[in-house]
Motif scaffolding. Sequence first.
Motif, mmCIF file in Angstrom:
data_model
loop_
_atom_site.group_PDB
_atom_site.id
_atom_site.type_symbol
_atom_site.label_atom_id
_atom_site.label_comp_id
_atom_site.label_asym_id
_atom_site.label_seq_id
_atom_site.Cartn_x
_atom_site.Cartn_y
_atom_site.Cartn_z
ATOM 1 N N HIS A 151 -2.809 8.788 12.071
ATOM 2 C CA HIS A 151 -4.169 8.525 11.622
ATOM 3 C C HIS A 151 -4.341 8.788 10.127
ATOM 4 O O HIS A 151 -5.349 8.415 9.538
ATOM 5 C CB HIS A 151 -5.189 9.339 12.446
ATOM 6 N N ASP A 152 -3.355 9.432 9.497
ATOM 7 C CA ASP A 152 -3.409 9.634 8.050
ATOM 8 C C ASP A 152 -2.974 8.380 7.288
ATOM 9 O O ASP A 152 -3.277 8.229 6.107
ATOM 10 C CB ASP A 152 -2.496 10.797 7.631
ATOM 11 N N LEU A 153 -2.239 7.503 7.956
ATOM 12 C CA LEU A 153 -1.757 6.279 7.318
ATOM 13 C C LEU A 153 -2.805 5.184 7.430
ATOM 14 O O LEU A 153 -3.680 5.220 8.280
ATOM 15 C CB LEU A 153 -0.448 5.822 7.973
ATOM 16 N N HIS A 154 -2.695 4.177 6.580
ATOM 17 C CA HIS A 154 -3.621 3.051 6.625
ATOM 18 C C HIS A 154 -3.200 2.080 7.720
ATOM 19 O O HIS A 154 -2.036 2.037 8.126
ATOM 20 C CB HIS A 154 -3.667 2.352 5.275
ATOM 21 N N ASP A 164 0.863 -1.179 0.000
ATOM 22 C CA ASP A 164 0.000 0.000 0.000
ATOM 23 C C ASP A 164 0.900 1.228 0.000
ATOM 24 O O ASP A 164 1.810 1.346 0.827
ATOM 25 C CB ASP A 164 -0.885 -0.019 1.246
ATOM 26 N N GLU A 165 0.658 2.117 -0.922
ATOM 27 C CA GLU A 165 1.493 3.313 -1.036
ATOM 28 C C GLU A 165 1.236 4.254 0.136
ATOM 29 O O GLU A 165 0.112 4.390 0.610
ATOM 30 C CB GLU A 165 1.203 4.044 -2.355
ATOM 31 N N VAL A 166 2.278 4.923 0.575
ATOM 32 C CA VAL A 166 2.153 5.908 1.643
ATOM 33 C C VAL A 166 1.594 7.191 1.025
ATOM 34 O O VAL A 166 2.105 7.672 0.012
ATOM 35 C CB VAL A 166 3.530 6.186 2.297
ATOM 36 N N PRO A 167 0.520 7.727 1.585
ATOM 37 C CA PRO A 167 -0.040 8.954 1.003
ATOM 38 C C PRO A 167 0.942 10.121 1.124
ATOM 39 O O PRO A 167 1.728 10.205 2.061
ATOM 40 C CB PRO A 167 -1.300 9.204 1.829
ATOM 41 N N ARG A 168 0.888 11.000 0.140
ATOM 42 C CA ARG A 168 1.773 12.170 0.149
ATOM 43 C C ARG A 168 1.053 13.350 0.798
ATOM 44 O O ARG A 168 -0.159 13.504 0.664
ATOM 45 C CB ARG A 168 2.160 12.535 -1.277
ATOM 46 N N ALA A 169 1.822 14.163 1.480
ATOM 47 C CA ALA A 169 1.257 15.366 2.088
ATOM 48 C C ALA A 169 0.981 16.392 0.987
ATOM 49 O O ALA A 169 1.696 16.454 -0.017
ATOM 50 C CB ALA A 169 2.224 15.932 3.112
ATOM 51 N N GLU A 203 2.862 20.596 5.458
ATOM 52 C CA GLU A 203 2.061 19.572 6.143
ATOM 53 C C GLU A 203 2.935 18.377 6.489
ATOM 54 O O GLU A 203 3.931 18.116 5.835
ATOM 55 C CB GLU A 203 0.939 19.077 5.228
ATOM 56 N N ARG A 204 2.510 17.674 7.490
ATOM 57 C CA ARG A 204 3.195 16.418 7.783
ATOM 58 C C ARG A 204 2.152 15.341 8.031
ATOM 59 O O ARG A 204 1.029 15.620 8.437
ATOM 60 C CB ARG A 204 4.141 16.509 8.961
ATOM 61 N N LEU A 205 2.530 14.117 7.756
ATOM 62 C CA LEU A 205 1.618 12.989 7.937
ATOM 63 C C LEU A 205 1.598 12.580 9.391
ATOM 64 O O LEU A 205 2.633 12.534 10.060
ATOM 65 C CB LEU A 205 2.053 11.805 7.074
#
Length: 118
Positions: free
Chosen positions: A85-88, A70-75, A80-82
Amino acid sequence: MIQYEAAATNAGGVTAILVAGLVLVGALVWAVRFGMKTRRREPGPPGRGEHPTLPESGPVHETRQMREPDEVPRAGDESERLRPHDLHASGSKPSEDQTRRRWAPGSSGSFGGGPGRT
């Protein structure tokens, strides 16, 4: 006379060994009684109707699925920083292609170390 003196000193050693043996036996008897008392306080084994049963749907079986990373979402911005809770929750997701990969002749395996698939 020398023999009597040796016998007198030996009697003290025998007495000490007997006392030590009695102390050891007493400790063992106490340990067994303590264990029996503790065992009596514990609940007994479950009865016939208290054992777990299978669910109505039947036994649960193992499922297989092919997964991909699963790809890590980009900010959005650099500012902004991840956050967690933003990660799966998992590092992988179900793959679109659920066919299992098989070994193919001519591909590199654990033996031989050939050139790989060409």
